[in-house]
Design a protein around this motif. Structure first.
Motif, PDB file in Angstrom:
ATOM      1  N   TYR A   4       0.847  -1.206   0.000  1.00 24.52           N
ATOM      2  CA  TYR A   4       0.000   0.000   0.000  1.00 24.52           C
ATOM      3  C   TYR A   4       0.881   1.256   0.000  1.00 24.52           C
ATOM      4  CZ  TYR A   4       0.998  -0.341   5.041  1.00 24.52           C
ATOM      5  OH  TYR A   4       1.627  -0.429   6.257  1.00 24.52           O
TER       6      TYR A   4
ATOM      7  N   VAL B 273       8.493   0.264   7.490  1.00 20.97           N
ATOM      8  CA  VAL B 273       8.598  -0.368   8.805  1.00 20.97           C
ATOM      9  C   VAL B 273       8.664   0.717   9.897  1.00 20.97           C
ATOM     10  CG1 VAL B 273      11.129  -0.508   8.832  1.00 20.97           C
ATOM     11  CG2 VAL B 273       9.806  -2.207  10.064  1.00 20.97           C
TER      12      VAL B 273
ATOM     13  N   LEU C 231       0.480 -11.601  11.154  1.00 14.56           N
ATOM     14  CA  LEU C 231      -0.417 -10.588  10.596  1.00 14.56           C
ATOM     15  C   LEU C 231      -0.487 -10.795   9.084  1.00 14.56           C
ATOM     16  CD1 LEU C 231       1.212  -7.859  12.790  1.00 14.56           C
ATOM     17  CD2 LEU C 231      -1.103  -8.725  13.093  1.00 14.56           C
TER      18      LEU C 231
ATOM     19  N   ARG D 176      -8.380  -9.195   7.871  1.00 16.91           N
ATOM     20  CA  ARG D 176      -9.688  -9.207   8.536  1.00 16.91           C
ATOM     21  C   ARG D 176     -10.627  -8.341   7.696  1.00 16.91           C
ATOM     22  NH1 ARG D 176      -9.662  -7.363  14.585  1.00 16.91           N
ATOM     23  NH2 ARG D 176      -9.167  -5.405  13.609  1.00 16.91           N
TER      24      ARG D 176
ATOM     25  N   TRP E 161     -19.654  -5.878   6.835  1.00 11.94           N
ATOM     26  CA  TRP E 161     -20.676  -4.853   6.726  1.00 11.94           C
ATOM     27  C   TRP E 161     -21.755  -5.256   5.721  1.00 11.94           C
ATOM     28  CZ3 TRP E 161     -15.885  -1.731   5.364  1.00 11.94           C
ATOM     29  CH2 TRP E 161     -15.218  -1.312   6.522  1.00 11.94           C
TER      30      TRP E 161
ATOM     31  N   THR F 131      -7.630   3.208  11.907  1.00 10.60           N
ATOM     32  CA  THR F 131      -6.581   4.184  12.242  1.00 10.60           C
ATOM     33  C   THR F 131      -5.422   3.484  12.974  1.00 10.60           C
ATOM     34  OG1 THR F 131      -7.898   4.760  14.199  1.00 10.60           O
ATOM     35  CG2 THR F 131      -8.004   6.289  12.319  1.00 10.60           C
ATOM     36  N   GLY F 132      -5.143   2.230  12.574  1.00  9.48           N
ATOM     37  CA  GLY F 132      -4.005   1.501  13.143  1.00  9.48           C
ATOM     38  C   GLY F 132      -2.717   1.875  12.416  1.00  9.48           C
ATOM     39  N   SER F 133      -1.671   1.075  12.627  1.00  7.65           N
ATOM     40  CA  SER F 133      -0.359   1.364  12.037  1.00  7.65           C
ATOM     41  C   SER F 133      -0.421   1.450  10.514  1.00  7.65           C
ATOM     42  CB  SER F 133       0.632   0.268  12.422  1.00  7.65           C
ATOM     43  OG  SER F 133       0.736   0.187  13.811  1.00  7.65           O
TER      44      SER F 133
ATOM     45  N   ALA G  36      -3.277   2.216   8.463  1.00  6.00           N
ATOM     46  CA  ALA G  36      -4.046   3.382   8.000  1.00  6.00           C
ATOM     47  C   ALA G  36      -3.255   4.672   8.180  1.00  6.00           C
ATOM     48  CB  ALA G  36      -5.367   3.466   8.765  1.00  6.00           C
TER      49      ALA G  36
ATOM     50  N   GLN H 160     -11.815   3.586  17.438  1.00  4.14           N
ATOM     51  CA  GLN H 160     -11.212   3.965  18.727  1.00  4.14           C
ATOM     52  C   GLN H 160      -9.807   4.489  18.429  1.00  4.14           C
ATOM     53  OE1 GLN H 160      -9.951   0.852  21.544  1.00  4.14           O
ATOM     54  NE2 GLN H 160     -11.207   1.850  23.087  1.00  4.14           N
TER      55      GLN H 160
ATOM     56  N   LYS I  56      -3.488  -0.800  23.137  1.00  6.36           N
ATOM     57  CA  LYS I  56      -3.451  -1.156  21.723  1.00  6.36           C
ATOM     58  C   LYS I  56      -1.994  -1.072  21.299  1.00  6.36           C
ATOM     59  CE  LYS I  56      -7.291   1.264  19.574  1.00  6.36           C
ATOM     60  NZ  LYS I  56      -8.298   0.265  19.342  1.00  6.36           N
ATOM     61  N   ARG I  57      -1.628  -1.637  20.197  1.00  7.94           N
ATOM     62  CA  ARG I  57      -0.282  -1.483  19.648  1.00  7.94           C
ATOM     63  C   ARG I  57      -0.086   0.003  19.372  1.00  7.94           C
ATOM     64  NH1 ARG I  57       3.813  -0.496  15.631  1.00  7.94           N
ATOM     65  NH2 ARG I  57       4.811  -2.460  15.084  1.00  7.94           N
TER      66      ARG I  57
ATOM     67  N   THR J  60      -8.403  -2.570   7.978  1.00  5.45           N
ATOM     68  CA  THR J  60      -9.066  -3.165   9.142  1.00  5.45           C
ATOM     69  C   THR J  60      -8.260  -4.282   9.810  1.00  5.45           C
ATOM     70  OG1 THR J  60     -10.331  -4.403   7.494  1.00  5.45           O
ATOM     71  CG2 THR J  60     -11.437  -2.548   8.529  1.00  5.45           C
ATOM     72  N   GLY J  61      -7.012  -4.413   9.419  1.00  4.64           N
ATOM     73  CA  GLY J  61      -6.125  -5.315  10.158  1.00  4.64           C
ATOM     74  C   GLY J  61      -6.249  -6.776   9.770  1.00  4.64           C
TER      75      GLY J  61
ATOM     76  N   TYR K 216      -6.072  -6.492  18.943  1.00  2.00           N
ATOM     77  CA  TYR K 216      -6.202  -7.773  18.224  1.00  2.00           C
ATOM     78  C   TYR K 216      -5.507  -8.911  18.963  1.00  2.00           C
ATOM     79  CZ  TYR K 216      -1.617  -6.250  16.367  1.00  2.00           C
ATOM     80  OH  TYR K 216      -0.316  -5.807  16.234  1.00  2.00           O
TER      81      TYR K 216
HETATM   82  P1  NAP Z   1      -4.998  -2.927  13.289  1.00  2.00           P
HETATM   83  O1  NAP Z   1      -3.971  -2.348  14.144  1.00  2.00           O
HETATM   84  O2  NAP Z   1      -5.717  -4.148  13.734  1.00  2.00           O
HETATM   85  O3  NAP Z   1      -6.022  -1.778  12.953  1.00  2.00           O
HETATM   86  C1  NAP Z   1      -7.250  -2.036  12.323  1.00  2.00           C
HETATM   87  C2  NAP Z   1      -8.066  -0.778  12.378  1.00  2.00           C
HETATM   88  O4  NAP Z   1      -9.323  -0.999  11.740  1.00  2.00           O
HETATM   89  C3  NAP Z   1      -8.367  -0.327  13.810  1.00  2.00           C
HETATM   90  O5  NAP Z   1      -8.253   1.049  13.867  1.00  2.00           O
HETATM   91  C4  NAP Z   1      -9.801  -0.816  13.991  1.00  2.00           C
HETATM   92  O6  NAP Z   1     -10.514  -0.115  14.980  1.00  2.00           O
HETATM   93  C5  NAP Z   1     -10.343  -0.531  12.614  1.00  2.00           C
HETATM   94  N1  NAP Z   1     -11.609  -1.202  12.305  1.00  2.00           N
HETATM   95  C6  NAP Z   1     -11.826  -2.530  12.203  1.00  2.00           C
HETATM   96  N2  NAP Z   1     -13.121  -2.731  11.902  1.00  2.00           N
HETATM   97  C7  NAP Z   1     -13.704  -1.505  11.829  1.00  2.00           C
HETATM   98  C8  NAP Z   1     -15.022  -1.031  11.580  1.00  2.00           C
HETATM   99  N3  NAP Z   1     -16.041  -1.871  11.348  1.00  2.00           N
HETATM  100  N4  NAP Z   1     -15.261   0.312  11.573  1.00  2.00           N
HETATM  101  C9  NAP Z   1     -14.254   1.171  11.816  1.00  2.00           C
HETATM  102  N5  NAP Z   1     -13.013   0.784  12.073  1.00  2.00           N
HETATM  103  C10 NAP Z   1     -12.742  -0.531  12.080  1.00  2.00           C
HETATM  104  O7  NAP Z   1      -4.398  -3.289  11.819  1.00  2.00           O
HETATM  105  P2  NAP Z   1      -3.177  -2.608  11.046  1.00  2.00           P
HETATM  106  O8  NAP Z   1      -3.251  -1.143  11.109  1.00  2.00           O
HETATM  107  O9  NAP Z   1      -3.135  -3.275   9.717  1.00  2.00           O
HETATM  108  O10 NAP Z   1      -1.931  -3.038  11.887  1.00  2.00           O
HETATM  109  C11 NAP Z   1      -1.780  -4.383  12.321  1.00  2.00           C
HETATM  110  C12 NAP Z   1      -0.392  -4.595  12.839  1.00  2.00           C
HETATM  111  O11 NAP Z   1       0.484  -4.731  11.737  1.00  2.00           O
HETATM  112  C13 NAP Z   1       0.190  -3.482  13.667  1.00  2.00           C
HETATM  113  O12 NAP Z   1      -0.202  -3.506  14.996  1.00  2.00           O
HETATM  114  C14 NAP Z   1       1.653  -3.745  13.513  1.00  2.00           C
HETATM  115  O13 NAP Z   1       2.045  -4.753  14.403  1.00  2.00           O
HETATM  116  C15 NAP Z   1       1.724  -4.242  12.092  1.00  2.00           C
HETATM  117  N6  NAP Z   1       2.080  -3.136  11.185  1.00  2.00           N
HETATM  118  C16 NAP Z   1       3.344  -2.686  11.287  1.00  2.00           C
HETATM  119  C17 NAP Z   1       3.738  -1.678  10.473  1.00  2.00           C
HETATM  120  C18 NAP Z   1       5.137  -1.227  10.592  1.00  2.00           C
HETATM  121  O14 NAP Z   1       5.432  -0.135  10.250  1.00  2.00           O
HETATM  122  N7  NAP Z   1       6.043  -2.056  11.091  1.00  2.00           N
HETATM  123  C19 NAP Z   1       2.878  -1.077   9.585  1.00  2.00           C
HETATM  124  C20 NAP Z   1       1.585  -1.562   9.495  1.00  2.00           C
HETATM  125  C21 NAP Z   1       1.202  -2.588  10.312  1.00  2.00           C
HETATM  126  P3  NAP Z   1     -10.348  -0.487  16.549  1.00  2.00           P
HETATM  127  O15 NAP Z   1      -9.020   0.068  16.928  1.00  2.00           O
HETATM  128  O16 NAP Z   1     -11.471   0.168  17.223  1.00  2.00           O
HETATM  129  O17 NAP Z   1     -10.379  -1.984  16.642  1.00  2.00           O
END
Ligand code: NAP
Length: 488
Positions: free
Chosen positions: A50, A55, A138, A142, A146, A178-180, A182, A202, A287-288, A336-337, A451
């Motif tokens: 994306y 990292v 990861l 997910r 909806w 709005t995780g890592s 987004a 959140q 949260k992370r 959405t992770g 998660y």
């Molecule tokens: P994530 O941390 O699980 O974030 C998913 C986001 O989607 C959360 O903000 C979640 O909200 C939201 N969400 C899920 N369902 C939703 C809904 N129905 N309506 C609104 N919001 C919704 O996933 P990620 O951002 O892909 O990151 C996952 C992990 O990958 C990270 O924790 C990290 O370990 C790794 N990562 C690392 C890097 C890096 O730079 N090294 C970069 C990207 C990812 P809630 O918070 O309310 O659940």
């Protein structure tokens, strides 16, 4: 089993698969195949392409201890990390072991033969005495459920399956999450789209990452003195260790982290209403935590709107939040992770007596050192249950690869047919991990959504300590937790 030694299947050619292969070769084990469903190596860095993908651990720490590299940035981008995986394959002459575009469907233990029957995506089957799963944590997106999602008429995709054929220029785009992930996508696309809606369920605690390109002089120095890279690597681990107290629930360090994040919101976000929505109401570390330098500034843009609500529905032309407001969009990006608690989601493993590993876990994954499970002999996992965290995952992957390779080498040396895990060792391990995590910011009591927890409420993903503790335990515990049976 052949005279030369166990034949090993490595499932996945991400950085874990590469670590496993390098460790086998180092111990003189060459009879292995690395299966990879994608057309190239890199795992998560192959899948996640994306915009803005980079990292958030310093490059020198997010690399193998056994392979220094001419990193161009303090925090490497996806292309460079993928190139690092390619470089590792060449450096350690692993390409001839790789079978790209080959998916492993299942591995079934055959007690009589003392081997696994491995079923591949093309319908063929092969025998391996040992299986090392390097699927990652990861890796299984997910997707939201909806109502109306399938009726959406624009482009809709998950960040881990980015569809680059859609030009976002001038489009109305929604990023959900709005995780890592987004927080990297939003600043990367904000200036080219006409309107960007960022849906936040959140908020996370966010701090800037401090990324930059290395200067030519720095790069020359690191190239000339690779030991400097190793020294930096160790220093980063030391720094993380110093900061680890931030994860102590209710601790002083945790409070200081929270204050730093609040100050960063105050300093960076112009609109007081947006500031309020961005401020979490749970402890730091639950949260992370997010490291993102450009995310908050992007939210100040006129064409970016933070929608502080969950998404509940999709219509053919828009997206509806929990307050019932619909916004018209052209493109829907699901940040959405991943299904992190669903370990081995894409691999069916059957052990002694045909028992399925998923039935054994019943949604509550657990493994000794996060690596092995009783009744699944000769089966090892990298990045298994409770091994996420402790700083750079690469270091954890190396420890797990060492455990697997050491055990295989021992099997060969002692002509052992099967190595299994003592149930009591797993029980003790789980009790100890649970007790540690109880005091950790990621505990359920901290009251955030993350998660990490299975349906039963157990934290099944996180490692509760800095890396050093895992290092020591992974060296010592296998001597007590494994049993050997049969000879060949
Ligand atoms: P994530 O941390 O699980 O974030 C998913 C986001 O989607 C959360 O903000 C979640 O909200 C939201 N969400 C899920 N369902 C939703 C809904 N129905 N309506 C609104 N919001 C919704 O996933 P990620 O951002 O892909 O990151 C996952 C992990 O990958 C990270 O924790 C990290 O370990 C790794 N990562 C690392 C890097 C890096 O730079 N090294 C970069 C990207 C990812 P809630 O918070 O309310 O659940």
């Amino acid at each position: 089993m052949s005279v030369r030694g166990p034949r090993v299947a490595i499932v996945g050619c991400g950085l874990g698969g590469i670590a496993a292969a390098v460790n086998l070769k180092r111990r003189g084990i060459y009879d292995f195949v690395i299966f990879e469903q994608s057309d190239g190596p890199g795992g998560t860095w192959w899948d996640n392409r994306y915009p803005g993908c980079e990292v958030d651990i310093p490059s020198h720490a997010y690399s193998f201890s056994f392979l220094t590299y001419d990193w161009s940035r303090t925090h490497a981008r996806q292309e460079e990390l993928q190139a690092y995986a390619q470089h590792a394959l060449d450096k350690f002459k692993l390409r001839r072991h790789c079978r790209f575009g080959t998916r492993v469907e299942s591995a079934t233990w055959d007690e009589e033969a003392g081997s696994y029957e491995v079923a591949l995506g093309d319908g063929s089957r092969e025998r391996f005495e040992v299986v090392i799963s390097c699927l990652g944590l990861l890796n299984y997106p997910r997707y939201p459920d909806w109502p109306g999602l399938s009726s959406f008429e624009g482009a809709a995709f998950h960040t881990a399956r980015w569809e680059h054929e859609h030009d976002l220029t001038g489009k109305r785009v929604a990023v959900v999450g709005t995780g890592s992930t987004a927080t990297q996508v939003v600043p990367a696309i904000a200036s080219s789209v006409s309107q960007l809606y960022v849906f936040q369920r959140q908020p996370g605690w966010v701090l800037p990452k401090g990324e930059r390109d290395f200067t030519p002089r720095e790069r020359a120095l690191y190239r000339r003195f690779p030991l400097l890279q190793k020294a930096w690597r160790l220093y980063h681990f030391y720094q993380f260790r110093q900061g680890f107290k931030g994860y102590d629930l209710g601790g002083e360090r945790q409070r200081r982290n929270l204050l730093a994040c609040r100050a960063y919101i105050e300093k960076t976000i112009a609109d007081p209403e947006v500031r309020k929505h961005l401020t979490p109401d749970y402890p730091w570390g639950c949260k992370r935590s997010v490291l993102a330098t450009d995310f908050y500034p992007a939210l100040n843009r006129d064409n970016v709107e933070l929608v502080p609500h969950a998404v509940t529905k999709v219509t053919p032309n828009g997206i509806v939040d929990e307050t019932g407001v619909e916004r018209e969009i052209d493109v829907l990006v699901m940040a959405t992770g991943f299904q992190a608690t669903n370990f081995l989601a894409s691999l069916e493993v059957r052990g002694v007596g045909g028992v399925s590993i998923h039935d054994r876990w019943d949604g509550d994954a657990a493994a000794f050192l996060g690596i092995t499970v009783p009744d699944f002999p000769n089966f090892f996992m990298l990045y298994g249950p409770n091994t996420n965290g402790g700083f750079s995952v690469i270091a954890n992957l190396e420890r797990q690869a060492e455990v697997a390779a050491r055990t295989v080498a021992r099997m060969r040396r002692r002509r052992v047919r099967a190595v299994d895990t003592k149930p009591a060792a797993l029980d003790r391990w789980v009790r100890w991990v649970d007790a540690q995590l109880h005091k950790n910011a990621s505990a359920m009591e901290a009251n955030c959504t993350n998660y990490y927890h299975s349906k039963s409420g157990r934290n099944v993903t996180q490692w509760p300590k800095p890396h050093g503790e895992y290092y020591l335990l992974s060296k010592v515990l296998p001597y007590f937790g494994f049993t050997e049976r049969g000879s060949r």
